[in-house]
Scaffold this active site. Sequence first.
Site, PDB file in Angstrom:
ATOM      1  N   ASP A 142       0.818  -1.215   0.000  1.00 39.80           N
ATOM      2  CA  ASP A 142       0.000   0.000   0.000  1.00 39.80           C
ATOM      3  C   ASP A 142       0.851   1.264   0.000  1.00 39.80           C
ATOM      4  O   ASP A 142       2.070   1.215   0.178  1.00 39.80           O
ATOM      5  CB  ASP A 142      -0.962  -0.001   1.203  1.00 39.80           C
ATOM      6  CG  ASP A 142      -0.286  -0.472   2.498  1.00 39.80           C
ATOM      7  OD1 ASP A 142       0.959  -0.437   2.578  1.00 39.80           O
ATOM      8  OD2 ASP A 142      -1.010  -0.862   3.430  1.00 39.80           O
ATOM      9  N   ASP A 202      -7.105  -2.675  14.439  1.00 36.21           N
ATOM     10  CA  ASP A 202      -8.519  -2.981  14.141  1.00 36.21           C
ATOM     11  C   ASP A 202      -8.653  -4.259  13.310  1.00 36.21           C
ATOM     12  O   ASP A 202      -9.730  -4.544  12.778  1.00 36.21           O
ATOM     13  CB  ASP A 202      -9.202  -1.791  13.441  1.00 36.21           C
ATOM     14  CG  ASP A 202      -8.601  -1.469  12.071  1.00 36.21           C
ATOM     15  OD1 ASP A 202      -7.662  -2.161  11.635  1.00 36.21           O
ATOM     16  OD2 ASP A 202      -9.093  -0.510  11.428  1.00 36.21           O
ATOM     17  N   HIS A 210      -7.009  -5.019  10.476  1.00 36.93           N
ATOM     18  CA  HIS A 210      -6.846  -4.912   9.021  1.00 36.93           C
ATOM     19  C   HIS A 210      -5.525  -5.496   8.543  1.00 36.93           C
ATOM     20  O   HIS A 210      -4.555  -5.565   9.294  1.00 36.93           O
ATOM     21  CB  HIS A 210      -7.012  -3.457   8.542  1.00 36.93           C
ATOM     22  CG  HIS A 210      -5.903  -2.522   8.889  1.00 36.93           C
ATOM     23  ND1 HIS A 210      -6.117  -1.281   9.434  1.00 36.93           N
ATOM     24  CD2 HIS A 210      -4.557  -2.604   8.757  1.00 36.93           C
ATOM     25  CE1 HIS A 210      -4.969  -0.656   9.605  1.00 36.93           C
ATOM     26  NE2 HIS A 210      -4.002  -1.447   9.206  1.00 36.93           N
ATOM     27  N   GLU A 261      -9.560  -1.832   5.565  1.00 33.10           N
ATOM     28  CA  GLU A 261     -10.219  -1.460   6.807  1.00 33.10           C
ATOM     29  C   GLU A 261     -11.498  -2.281   7.006  1.00 33.10           C
ATOM     30  O   GLU A 261     -11.991  -2.913   6.065  1.00 33.10           O
ATOM     31  CB  GLU A 261     -10.565   0.033   6.773  1.00 33.10           C
ATOM     32  CG  GLU A 261      -9.343   0.942   6.697  1.00 33.10           C
ATOM     33  CD  GLU A 261      -8.537   0.985   7.997  1.00 33.10           C
ATOM     34  OE1 GLU A 261      -8.571   0.012   8.779  1.00 33.10           O
ATOM     35  OE2 GLU A 261      -7.867   2.007   8.223  1.00 33.10           O
TER      36      GLU A 261
HETATM   37  C1  GLP Z   1      -0.503   0.139   8.498  1.00 28.84           C
HETATM   38  C2  GLP Z   1      -0.108  -0.692   7.292  1.00 28.84           C
HETATM   39  C3  GLP Z   1      -0.282  -2.171   7.578  1.00 28.84           C
HETATM   40  C4  GLP Z   1       0.392  -2.526   8.880  1.00 28.84           C
HETATM   41  C5  GLP Z   1      -0.213  -1.739  10.003  1.00 28.84           C
HETATM   42  C6  GLP Z   1       0.360  -2.072  11.365  1.00 28.84           C
HETATM   43  O1  GLP Z   1      -1.863   0.247   8.614  1.00 28.84           O
HETATM   44  N1  GLP Z   1      -0.857  -0.340   6.133  1.00 28.84           N
HETATM   45  O2  GLP Z   1       0.261  -2.927   6.504  1.00 28.84           O
HETATM   46  O3  GLP Z   1       0.249  -3.909   9.126  1.00 28.84           O
HETATM   47  O4  GLP Z   1       0.018  -0.363   9.724  1.00 28.84           O
HETATM   48  O5  GLP Z   1       1.530  -1.361  11.581  1.00 28.84           O
HETATM   49  P1  GLP Z   1       2.517  -1.565  12.796  1.00 28.84           P
HETATM   50  O6  GLP Z   1       3.376  -2.725  12.408  1.00 28.84           O
HETATM   51  O7  GLP Z   1       3.305  -0.298  12.848  1.00 28.84           O
HETATM   52  O8  GLP Z   1       1.713  -1.819  13.991  1.00 28.84           O
END
Ligand code: GLP
Length: 257
Positions: free
Chosen positions: A67, A136, A138, A143
């Site tokens: 993304d 959440d 995702h 989402e």
């Molecule tokens: C963002 C990214 C996800 C990732 C999430 C969790 O939303 N788009 O791909 O898994 O963050 O991030 P973190 O590893 O910093 O908790």
Amino acid sequence: MRVVILENAQRVGRWAAEYIGQLVRQKPTVVLGLATGGTPVLCYQRLIAMHREEGLSFRRVRTFNLDEYVGLPADDSNSYRSFMRQQLFDHIDIPASSTHVPDGLATDVTEHCRHYEQQIQDVGGIDLQLLGIGSDGHIAFNEPGSSLASRTRLKALAARTLQDNARFFGSLDRVPRLAITMGVGTILEARQCLLLATGENKASAVRDAIEGPLTSQITASALQLHPQATLVLDEAAAARLEQADYYREAEALQAGC
Ligand code: GLP
């Protein structure tokens, strides 16, 4: 689903890097799906060390990131393209032309998303998709409410995600509200999925993803449909799993089989 529970985040990063490293050695032209966020950083650090100390080469590897934020130029310090350069690409021998991250400035987003999917098809699909999980539930930026058949597209970020990611931007109002993200359907087409989760703030999402019902409200639960999904957790992220003992036992019994 294979559930691997390890002592701490350091071990999770190391396990994932060894797993990916082995794949790269077996298939030097492997197509990797990559993730951003804090969780995969330890894995990337270990991969960099394996490149420097053990000669692990990424020269023929191709990568596709999950993304990108809409509105951020690739060279913005908060773009996921910059994140990948800082955390991995600039420290290994992968050619820049082999790395793909959606373009947050694409003018025709629909066409850009279609082309991104086409590029994945053109290289024969993703061999291994690395994933984190949002608090959440995702995956990528899918989402709650995202179709489990969704493809790469524009997605509005949920309030909780904006809040979670504000730490990277210094303040909540600087976080872009939109992103381009691979869909759940796109992710499920990868030959293997490897989801990493660490820390107690992921414990509920992890429980819902593994032991809850399949639901678009927790898009990580879609991994229940995947024949080769591995979830690597530290103790804190695994703390709410009802079947944690069974997963530990199963790993021990199957070791070496
Ligand atoms: C963002 C990214 C996800 C990732 C999430 C969790 O939303 N788009 O791909 O898994 O963050 O991030 P973190 O590893 O910093 O908790």
